[in-house]
Design an enzyme around this catalytic site. Structure first.
Site, PDB file in Angstrom:
ATOM      1  N   ARG A  12      -9.952   3.322  -8.035  1.00  0.00           N
ATOM      2  CA  ARG A  12      -9.175   2.898  -6.873  1.00  0.00           C
ATOM      3  C   ARG A  12     -10.129   2.772  -5.698  1.00  0.00           C
ATOM      4  O   ARG A  12     -11.141   3.450  -5.646  1.00  0.00           O
ATOM      5  CB  ARG A  12      -8.081   3.921  -6.568  1.00  0.00           C
ATOM      6  CG  ARG A  12      -7.247   4.180  -7.769  1.00  0.00           C
ATOM      7  CD  ARG A  12      -5.835   4.526  -7.456  1.00  0.00           C
ATOM      8  NE  ARG A  12      -5.033   4.273  -8.630  1.00  0.00           N
ATOM      9  CZ  ARG A  12      -4.449   3.115  -8.887  1.00  0.00           C
ATOM     10  NH1 ARG A  12      -4.535   2.140  -8.014  1.00  0.00           N
ATOM     11  NH2 ARG A  12      -3.771   2.939  -9.982  1.00  0.00           N
ATOM     12  N   ASN A  68       1.326   3.823  -3.183  1.00  0.00           N
ATOM     13  CA  ASN A  68       0.962   5.237  -2.980  1.00  0.00           C
ATOM     14  C   ASN A  68       2.075   6.160  -3.462  1.00  0.00           C
ATOM     15  O   ASN A  68       1.823   7.157  -4.140  1.00  0.00           O
ATOM     16  CB  ASN A  68       0.729   5.521  -1.493  1.00  0.00           C
ATOM     17  CG  ASN A  68      -0.721   5.280  -1.096  1.00  0.00           C
ATOM     18  OD1 ASN A  68      -1.571   5.015  -1.924  1.00  0.00           O
ATOM     19  ND2 ASN A  68      -0.989   5.378   0.196  1.00  0.00           N
ATOM     20  N   GLU A  81       0.830  -1.210   0.000  1.00  0.00           N
ATOM     21  CA  GLU A  81       0.000   0.000   0.000  1.00  0.00           C
ATOM     22  C   GLU A  81       0.866   1.262   0.000  1.00  0.00           C
ATOM     23  O   GLU A  81       0.621   2.201  -0.750  1.00  0.00           O
ATOM     24  CB  GLU A  81      -0.931   0.021   1.227  1.00  0.00           C
ATOM     25  CG  GLU A  81      -1.929  -1.128   1.285  1.00  0.00           C
ATOM     26  CD  GLU A  81      -2.869  -1.190   0.099  1.00  0.00           C
ATOM     27  OE1 GLU A  81      -3.044  -0.160  -0.578  1.00  0.00           O
ATOM     28  OE2 GLU A  81      -3.406  -2.275  -0.174  1.00  0.00           O
TER      29      GLU A  81
END
Lengths: 146, 137
Positions: A105, A49, A45
């Site tokens: 997303r 990002n 994650e």
């Protein structure tokens, strides 16, 4: 204190590399399968990002991943980019919030990081970049009956 | 040497063995207005975008689809991009008659699904056969 430093191009195919490298790094801690999955997800994650939001897929830039074993069971992971930074950290932490709804997303990145970690610290300055500090304590095996 | 722990391949328990041998891929099967989608390997940012385009297209072109089963039996890893894929298809079907269900999700996948609140709106089944039974109820 055992430490590990990674630096790699902001290419999305490097994300699986980063999470797999982290999984290998913590192997000596004798983690459970669940703990490995959680740590891989945390790295996935944070690194995606950095690549997607921080750098907008600009692969001339680098993502930095650091891991430190603070004690026998305490892991600190730092993921850093020198990208655009987060405009509103409170909003970013909200479940289902995404700045890229066009890309379908889920907006779950920070929610997942928050619930899988013991602590998540977000340091971000617009135009300078973002640094995430994640702490995760692994369970201690007291006794193994065979 | 005799006192050392039994040699265990550290990668065997990490899902790595699976992911190293198994290329990420998606198989789709259409029968009796049921679309079964099997994912293989890891559902992450490197794979979900292609799957999304392909699935959105199949669902669009099959207006009569009653049921879409997402089968996670062969999935070793999933992150928020995978959740985005699931939720996107759920929304795509919700605007018409179709239903989307999930089957064979491991504990890690279930944990993320619960975290996202998806389990409140998407039914989860043990396997594809049970999932198909949803149409008879």
């Amino acid at each position: 204190m055992n430490k590990m430093d990674l630096r790699f191009s902001a290419r999305i195919e490097n994300e699986p590399f980063a999470r797999t490298a982290m999984a290998a790094f913590i192997t000596p801690l004798n983690p459970t399968v669940e703990e490995i999955m959680e740590i891989k997800t945390l790295v996935a994650e944070a690194v995606s990002n950095a690549i997607i939001h921080g750098y907008n897929y600009d692969d001339t830039k680098y993502v930095y991943v650091k891991a430190t074993l603070l004690s026998a069971h305490e892991l600190e992971i730092v993921i850093q980019d020198y990208g655009v930074g987060i405009e509103n950290i409170e909003k970013a932490r909200e479940a289902c919030f995404t700045t890229r709804p066009d890309q379908e997303r889920s907006g779950m990145g920070f929610t997942i990081m928050q619930s899988l970690s013991d602590s998540l610290n977000i340091n971000s300055i617009l135009g300078l970049g973002t640094k995430l500090t994640i702490k995760k304590t692994l369970a201690t095996v007291l006794e193994e009956v065979k | 040497m005799g006192l050392l722990k039994t040699a265990v391949n550290p990668f065997a328990t990490m899902g790595l063995e699976v992911s190293m041998k198994m290329k990420n891929q998606m198989k789709t099967m259409l029968k009796n207005e049921i679309l079964t989608v099997e994912f293989y390997g890891e559902l992450d940012n490197t794979s979900t975008f292609q799957y999304k385009e392909r699935l959105a297209d199949i669902i669009d072109r099959n207006a009569k689809l009653k049921l879409v089963i997402l089968d996670f039996r062969y999935v070793s890893f999933i992150d928020s991009s995978g959740l985005g894929l699931i939720f996107g298809r759920y929304n795509q079907l919700a605007s018409r008659q179709g239903q989307l269900v999930i089957c064979s999700a491991n504990n890690h996948i279930l944990k993320l699904l619960k975290m996202s609140g998806m389990t409140k709106v998407i039914d989860i089944y043990d396997d594809a056969t049970t999932a198909k039974g949803v149409l008879n109820r």
